[in-house]
Design a protein around this motif. Structure first.
Motif, PDB file in Angstrom:
ATOM      1  N   LEU A  13       0.851  -1.182   0.000  1.00  0.00           N
ATOM      2  CA  LEU A  13       0.000   0.000   0.000  1.00  0.00           C
ATOM      3  C   LEU A  13       0.891   1.238   0.000  1.00  0.00           C
ATOM      4  CD1 LEU A  13      -2.751   1.450   0.340  1.00  0.00           C
ATOM      5  CD2 LEU A  13      -2.512   1.098   2.810  1.00  0.00           C
ATOM      6  N   VAL A  14       0.763   2.045  -1.048  1.00  0.00           N
ATOM      7  CA  VAL A  14       1.505   3.303  -1.124  1.00  0.00           C
ATOM      8  C   VAL A  14       0.540   4.430  -0.794  1.00  0.00           C
ATOM      9  CG1 VAL A  14       2.852   4.858  -2.582  1.00  0.00           C
ATOM     10  CG2 VAL A  14       3.114   2.374  -2.826  1.00  0.00           C
ATOM     11  N   LEU A  15       0.908   5.237   0.201  1.00  0.00           N
ATOM     12  CA  LEU A  15       0.063   6.314   0.704  1.00  0.00           C
ATOM     13  C   LEU A  15       0.791   7.647   0.617  1.00  0.00           C
ATOM     14  CD1 LEU A  15      -1.068   4.574   4.014  1.00  0.00           C
ATOM     15  CD2 LEU A  15      -2.563   5.014   2.064  1.00  0.00           C
ATOM     16  N   LYS A  16       0.033   8.708   0.369  1.00  0.00           N
ATOM     17  CA  LYS A  16       0.602  10.051   0.457  1.00  0.00           C
ATOM     18  C   LYS A  16       0.878  10.391   1.924  1.00  0.00           C
ATOM     19  CE  LYS A  16       0.504  12.086  -3.729  1.00  0.00           C
ATOM     20  NZ  LYS A  16      -0.532  13.089  -3.997  1.00  0.00           N
ATOM     21  N   ARG A  17       1.963  11.091   2.158  1.00  0.00           N
ATOM     22  CA  ARG A  17       2.273  11.559   3.505  1.00  0.00           C
ATOM     23  C   ARG A  17       1.247  12.613   3.931  1.00  0.00           C
ATOM     24  NH1 ARG A  17       6.913  12.123   6.857  1.00  0.00           N
ATOM     25  NH2 ARG A  17       8.246  11.156   5.276  1.00  0.00           N
ATOM     26  N   VAL A  18       0.801  12.525   5.168  1.00  0.00           N
ATOM     27  CA  VAL A  18      -0.150  13.492   5.722  1.00  0.00           C
ATOM     28  C   VAL A  18       0.626  14.506   6.558  1.00  0.00           C
ATOM     29  CG1 VAL A  18      -2.139  13.800   7.234  1.00  0.00           C
ATOM     30  CG2 VAL A  18      -1.978  11.763   5.780  1.00  0.00           C
ATOM     31  N   PRO A  19       0.359  15.800   6.410  1.00  0.00           N
ATOM     32  CA  PRO A  19       1.053  16.793   7.239  1.00  0.00           C
ATOM     33  C   PRO A  19       0.794  16.543   8.724  1.00  0.00           C
ATOM     34  CG  PRO A  19      -0.133  17.855   5.444  1.00  0.00           C
ATOM     35  CD  PRO A  19      -0.575  16.425   5.459  1.00  0.00           C
ATOM     36  N   GLY A  20       1.819  16.720   9.523  1.00  0.00           N
ATOM     37  CA  GLY A  20       1.636  16.593  10.958  1.00  0.00           C
ATOM     38  C   GLY A  20       2.563  15.571  11.583  1.00  0.00           C
ATOM     39  N   ILE A  21       2.397  15.405  12.889  1.00  0.00           N
ATOM     40  CA  ILE A  21       3.164  14.437  13.665  1.00  0.00           C
ATOM     41  C   ILE A  21       2.189  13.591  14.467  1.00  0.00           C
ATOM     42  CG2 ILE A  21       5.210  15.899  13.803  1.00  0.00           C
ATOM     43  CD1 ILE A  21       4.355  16.725  16.610  1.00  0.00           C
ATOM     44  N   THR A  22       2.684  12.498  15.026  1.00  0.00           N
ATOM     45  CA  THR A  22       1.793  11.649  15.806  1.00  0.00           C
ATOM     46  C   THR A  22       1.348  12.367  17.081  1.00  0.00           C
ATOM     47  OG1 THR A  22       3.547  10.600  17.104  1.00  0.00           O
ATOM     48  CG2 THR A  22       2.981   9.588  14.977  1.00  0.00           C
ATOM     49  N   LEU A  23       0.184  11.981  17.555  1.00  0.00           N
ATOM     50  CA  LEU A  23      -0.315  12.546  18.805  1.00  0.00           C
ATOM     51  C   LEU A  23       0.649  12.257  19.946  1.00  0.00           C
ATOM     52  CD1 LEU A  23      -2.599  13.955  20.355  1.00  0.00           C
ATOM     53  CD2 LEU A  23      -3.669  11.711  20.641  1.00  0.00           C
ATOM     54  N   ARG A  24       1.301  11.114  19.886  1.00  0.00           N
ATOM     55  CA  ARG A  24       2.278  10.790  20.928  1.00  0.00           C
ATOM     56  C   ARG A  24       3.369  11.857  20.984  1.00  0.00           C
ATOM     57  NH1 ARG A  24       7.668  10.738  21.906  1.00  0.00           N
ATOM     58  NH2 ARG A  24       8.062   9.508  23.778  1.00  0.00           N
ATOM     59  N   ASP A  25       3.883  12.261  19.814  1.00  0.00           N
ATOM     60  CA  ASP A  25       4.963  13.243  19.771  1.00  0.00           C
ATOM     61  C   ASP A  25       4.477  14.651  20.087  1.00  0.00           C
ATOM     62  OD1 ASP A  25       6.754  11.250  19.138  1.00  0.00           O
ATOM     63  OD2 ASP A  25       6.681  11.615  16.978  1.00  0.00           O
ATOM     64  N   ALA A  26       3.197  14.910  19.842  1.00  0.00           N
ATOM     65  CA  ALA A  26       2.657  16.252  20.075  1.00  0.00           C
ATOM     66  C   ALA A  26       2.140  16.447  21.493  1.00  0.00           C
ATOM     67  CB  ALA A  26       1.528  16.529  19.081  1.00  0.00           C
ATOM     68  N   GLY A  36      -0.142   6.698  18.436  1.00  0.00           N
ATOM     69  CA  GLY A  36       0.739   6.572  17.283  1.00  0.00           C
ATOM     70  C   GLY A  36      -0.004   6.518  15.966  1.00  0.00           C
ATOM     71  N   ASN A  37      -1.321   6.318  16.019  1.00  0.00           N
ATOM     72  CA  ASN A  37      -2.135   6.232  14.800  1.00  0.00           C
ATOM     73  C   ASN A  37      -2.986   7.476  14.569  1.00  0.00           C
ATOM     74  OD1 ASN A  37      -1.182   3.724  14.092  1.00  0.00           O
ATOM     75  ND2 ASN A  37      -2.821   2.616  15.139  1.00  0.00           N
ATOM     76  N   ILE A  38      -2.746   8.501  15.369  1.00  0.00           N
ATOM     77  CA  ILE A  38      -3.478   9.760  15.241  1.00  0.00           C
ATOM     78  C   ILE A  38      -2.467  10.851  14.909  1.00  0.00           C
ATOM     79  CG2 ILE A  38      -4.873  11.464  16.475  1.00  0.00           C
ATOM     80  CD1 ILE A  38      -5.833   9.045  18.239  1.00  0.00           C
ATOM     81  N   LEU A  39      -2.675  11.532  13.796  1.00  0.00           N
ATOM     82  CA  LEU A  39      -1.763  12.589  13.371  1.00  0.00           C
ATOM     83  C   LEU A  39      -2.401  13.946  13.629  1.00  0.00           C
ATOM     84  CD1 LEU A  39      -0.436  11.145   9.980  1.00  0.00           C
ATOM     85  CD2 LEU A  39       0.475  10.825  12.283  1.00  0.00           C
ATOM     86  N   VAL A  40      -1.590  14.875  14.125  1.00  0.00           N
ATOM     87  CA  VAL A  40      -2.084  16.219  14.407  1.00  0.00           C
ATOM     88  C   VAL A  40      -1.196  17.239  13.707  1.00  0.00           C
ATOM     89  CG1 VAL A  40      -3.100  15.571  16.617  1.00  0.00           C
ATOM     90  CG2 VAL A  40      -0.751  16.372  16.553  1.00  0.00           C
ATOM     91  N   PHE A  65       0.842   5.351  25.479  1.00  0.00           N
ATOM     92  CA  PHE A  65       1.906   6.159  24.900  1.00  0.00           C
ATOM     93  C   PHE A  65       3.152   5.283  24.773  1.00  0.00           C
ATOM     94  CE2 PHE A  65      -0.436   9.859  26.779  1.00  0.00           C
ATOM     95  CZ  PHE A  65      -0.664  10.519  25.578  1.00  0.00           C
ATOM     96  N   TYR A  66       3.649   5.159  23.541  1.00  0.00           N
ATOM     97  CA  TYR A  66       4.864   4.377  23.332  1.00  0.00           C
ATOM     98  C   TYR A  66       5.684   5.015  22.214  1.00  0.00           C
ATOM     99  CZ  TYR A  66       8.150   0.621  22.713  1.00  0.00           C
ATOM    100  OH  TYR A  66       9.326  -0.092  22.633  1.00  0.00           O
ATOM    101  N   PRO A  67       6.977   5.263  22.474  1.00  0.00           N
ATOM    102  CA  PRO A  67       7.657   5.108  23.761  1.00  0.00           C
ATOM    103  C   PRO A  67       7.021   6.003  24.831  1.00  0.00           C
ATOM    104  CG  PRO A  67       9.233   5.460  21.970  1.00  0.00           C
ATOM    105  CD  PRO A  67       7.885   5.773  21.424  1.00  0.00           C
ATOM    106  N   PRO A  68       7.194   5.628  26.093  1.00  0.00           N
ATOM    107  CA  PRO A  68       6.610   6.437  27.162  1.00  0.00           C
ATOM    108  C   PRO A  68       7.091   7.885  27.108  1.00  0.00           C
ATOM    109  CG  PRO A  68       7.398   4.333  28.012  1.00  0.00           C
ATOM    110  CD  PRO A  68       7.900   4.435  26.607  1.00  0.00           C
TER     111      PRO A  68
END
Length: 314
Positions: free
Chosen positions: A133-146, A235-239, A273-276
């Motif tokens: 599956l080839v997907l376009k990159r979505v703007p943003g970072i993971t909720l974990r990182d934000a 990790g599956n939610i981008l903001v 949250f992973y990594p914590p």
């Protein structure tokens, strides 16, 4: 037949600007796309294109290192993800003939719930026992990182957005517990202990499957099953700019009993949250999500589920 090649060797470089994705598709980085390519997208000064290989070629066990196309994630022996340039990803998963591809699920969501943000599918195909599956990159970072940069108000806003998405999805129903194409749901928590997927069940079959005479109360199995993404971890939610930009990893989505919508965050460490995050309780996201979902009227049966699951594994 399963491929003997490790899944993290599914993408290999065959020249300075050409890569083979599996045995049947070639990715080129070129100045201008050609009319016969299967897919193309712009990336800076160049284009990336996908084309069918002239002949099926075996995967090389010794891929050349590349900065343009690089392995960025490994999910054990079952999945791997490559970045293609700056604007796309290639996801590779082991698959079986009775499971629905993530691309089909994304297309279903785009048709039935266009207000739910999902990645754009560039191209998808099946190569032996693997789905690509080839997907376009979505703007943003993971909720974990934000998360650590967000105020309490911003965190609540994201929680409300995710709960709203759950409401939208849950309004789409089916008379069977199944994936969006009518096949098994890929949800190991509900499957038999030796399997990762659960075969489709109608209402009567579901009542029998989930009922335990020694457990009380058992969850109610309603007449309709509700569309749900059961892997809503941070990790599956981008903001982007502190707002929801996309939800990714839709391979487990399908029609589930209503009780599962708030029960899954209660029982799944995979939504931690992973990594914590230093100074943040690792279960904070899924706990707050579960509370919000309960407030929206989704019943929680966490204690029942843990006992039920133990009985299924005996």
């Amino acid at each position: 037949m399963s491929s003997p090649i490790p899944i993290n060797k599914s993408v290999v470089q065959i020249s300075h600007s050409t890569w083979r994705l599996g045995c049947t598709v070639v990715c080129d980085r070129i100045a201008e796309p050609f009319d016969t390519c299967a897919a193309a997208w712009k990336d800076g000064e160049y284009w990336y294109t996908l084309r069918l290989a002239a002949s099926e070629q075996p995967i090389d066990l010794a891929p050349v290192s590349s900065q343009e196309v690089r392995l960025i994630h490994e999910g054990g022996t079952l999945s791997a993800v490559w970045a293609i340039g700056n604007n796309a990803f290639c996801k590779v998963h082991h698959c079986s003939s009775d499971t629905t591809s993530e691309s089909e699920t994304i297309k279903f969501i785009q048709k039935k719930a266009p207000q739910v943000p999902v990645p754009e599918v560039v191209y998808s195909w099946v190569d032996g026992d693997r789905s690509f599956l080839v997907l376009k990159r979505v703007p943003g970072i993971t909720l974990r990182d934000a998360w650590g940069t967000m105020s309490a108000t911003q965190q609540d806003y994201i929680l409300d957005e995710i709960v709203h998405v759950c409401d939208i999805l849950a309004s789409i129903t089916s008379d069977r517990l199944q994936n969006v194409c009518g096949g098994p749901v890929l949800e190991p928590y509900l499957a038999h202990s030796e399997r990762d997927s659960l075969e489709p069940l109608d209402v009567c079959e579901s009542k029998i499957y989930f009922f335990r005479e020694d457990l009380h109360p058992n969850p109610e199995i309603e007449k309709r099953f509700h569309l749900y993404h059961p892997d809503l971890g941070p990790g599956n939610i981008l903001v982007y700019n502190q707002k929801l930009s996309a939800i990714i990893d839709w391979e487990c989505a399908g029609f589930y009993p209503r009780f599962w919508i708030s029960t899954k965050p209660s029982v799944s460490p995979g939504l931690n949250f992973y990594p914590p995050i230093p100074g943040v309780d690792e279960i904070e996201w899924r706990k707050r999500l579960r509370i919000k979902l309960e407030e929206r009227g989704y019943p929680r049966f966490a204690e029942w589920f843990m006992e039920w699951r133990r009985s299924k594994s005996r």
